[in-house]
Design an enzyme around this catalytic site. Sequence first.
Site, PDB file in Angstrom:
ATOM      1  N   LYS A 182       0.820  -1.209   0.000  1.00  0.00           N
ATOM      2  CA  LYS A 182       0.000   0.000   0.000  1.00  0.00           C
ATOM      3  C   LYS A 182       0.865   1.274   0.000  1.00  0.00           C
ATOM      4  O   LYS A 182       2.080   1.203   0.177  1.00  0.00           O
ATOM      5  CB  LYS A 182      -0.941  -0.020   1.212  1.00  0.00           C
ATOM      6  CG  LYS A 182      -1.912  -1.209   1.186  1.00  0.00           C
ATOM      7  CD  LYS A 182      -2.803  -1.185  -0.035  1.00  0.00           C
ATOM      8  CE  LYS A 182      -3.866  -2.279  -0.035  1.00  0.00           C
ATOM      9  NZ  LYS A 182      -3.360  -3.628  -0.344  1.00  0.00           N
TER      10      LYS A 182
HETATM   11  C1  LIG Z   1      -9.579  -3.252  -1.728  1.00  0.00           C
HETATM   12  C2  LIG Z   1      -8.976  -3.988  -0.587  1.00  0.00           C
HETATM   13  N1  LIG Z   1      -9.737  -4.335   0.449  1.00  0.00           N
HETATM   14  C3  LIG Z   1      -9.229  -4.970   1.523  1.00  0.00           C
HETATM   15  C4  LIG Z   1      -7.890  -5.306   1.587  1.00  0.00           C
HETATM   16  C5  LIG Z   1      -7.379  -6.027   2.775  1.00  0.00           C
HETATM   17  O1  LIG Z   1      -6.317  -5.348   3.376  1.00  0.00           O
HETATM   18  P1  LIG Z   1      -5.349  -6.124   4.376  1.00  0.00           P
HETATM   19  O2  LIG Z   1      -4.405  -6.932   3.532  1.00  0.00           O
HETATM   20  O3  LIG Z   1      -4.652  -5.054   5.144  1.00  0.00           O
HETATM   21  O4  LIG Z   1      -6.185  -6.979   5.238  1.00  0.00           O
HETATM   22  C6  LIG Z   1      -7.052  -4.974   0.513  1.00  0.00           C
HETATM   23  C7  LIG Z   1      -5.642  -5.360   0.517  1.00  0.00           C
HETATM   24  O5  LIG Z   1      -5.057  -5.604  -0.508  1.00  0.00           O
HETATM   25  C8  LIG Z   1      -7.600  -4.302  -0.606  1.00  0.00           C
HETATM   26  O6  LIG Z   1      -6.840  -3.968  -1.647  1.00  0.00           O
END
Ligand SMILES: Cc1ncc(COP(=O)(O)O)c(C=O)c1O
Length: 374
Positions: A182
């Site tokens: 990110k």
């Molecule tokens: C659109 C979206 N939602 C949710 C997530 C979940 O994030 P995390 O990996 O921090 O749980 C991501 C991670 O890639 C994402 O891109």
Amino acid sequence: MDYLPFTRPSIDEETIAGVAEVLRSGWITSGPCVKQLEQELSHYFGGRPVRAMSSATGALEIALQVAGVEAGDEVITTPLSWVATANVVLRAGAKPVFVDVDPATRNIDLERIEAAITPRTRALLPVDMAGLPVNRDRLYDIARRRSLRVIEDAAQSMGASWNGRRIGSCGDLVAISFHANKNITSGEGGCLVLTDPAETELCTRLRLQGVVRLPDGNQEVEVAGGKHNLTDIAARIGLGQLKHLDAFTPRRRFLAQRYFECFDAASGCELPLADYTNCNWHMFQVLLPLARMRMDRGGFIQAMHQRGIGVGVHYPAMHLFKLYRKLGYNPGDFPHAERVGGATVTLPLFPDMADADVERVCAAVAEIIRENKK
Ligand SMILES: Cc1ncc(COP(=O)(O)O)c(C=O)c1O
């Protein structure tokens, strides 16, 4: 020539030294760094309460609970996202109701949302794909008129804004990711931005087993919370990253602009929406002209890899996964999401790449497509 990955975090030496300090401090799980990160994030989001989490997935799960989403409820979302977006709804016992994307933005088509609302609809769960924000004015207009909660899956939106307001500084419940890919990272991690003090208190409890510590040393538990707390090791990385966000975002925008300048129009690729004000350019994604190519997406990715360039796929349309087909979704249900999900590739874009890397990527894409024309 060095291998160019599609993304790479920029971690400075001060942050690395800071992590070593945390490791030596004797307190490595949630502690002073998490508190400081929450304070700095809250400041960044205009004073709203923020709770750090071990992932955005955890933040979304808690947001659904805070919003009162229960078994039998429906949550309207996009079929084009990382599968976490829909999985969290299923895990809450609710049904993800997909609405096709707008092919221009690749985000949920706001014009189609109202037709999908039923008496069971509890919340809207939009995603800002690649950091391009969903139109917040239209989104909240629907939510207000139809009395729905909004859980913004802003996992990719750190540094993005909507008409001058930072994503996270406005809106209902906002979940942000600090995963390694990110725009700022804590390795793994995320946060939930809230508004209401009682909901913030519930969120704090749901984050760590529901435990409330009483002044006499005793504990009380009224809700079955989970285990979503961030460590101080991760929070220290996040603190080091947050300092650079205001430099990372313009650098990403500049690189995106270079892509538009360098891309060979004759390649037939479909480029993303050219937004240099709201979007944080979390990713630069193009749709391959597969119908005119003698190779599939896998072949293209391999050919780029052979030229020393990493390419990602974010994401196949979720309703086509077996898990979601079991809910009754079928190919053809969401043609725009299927077309985008089937042809999308993520090209390298990260703050530390060189300007010349963009030209190298564009030349490689054009060459591979030219050499593999039908
Ligand atoms: C659109 C979206 N939602 C949710 C997530 C979940 O994030 P995390 O990996 O921090 O749980 C991501 C991670 O890639 C994402 O891109």
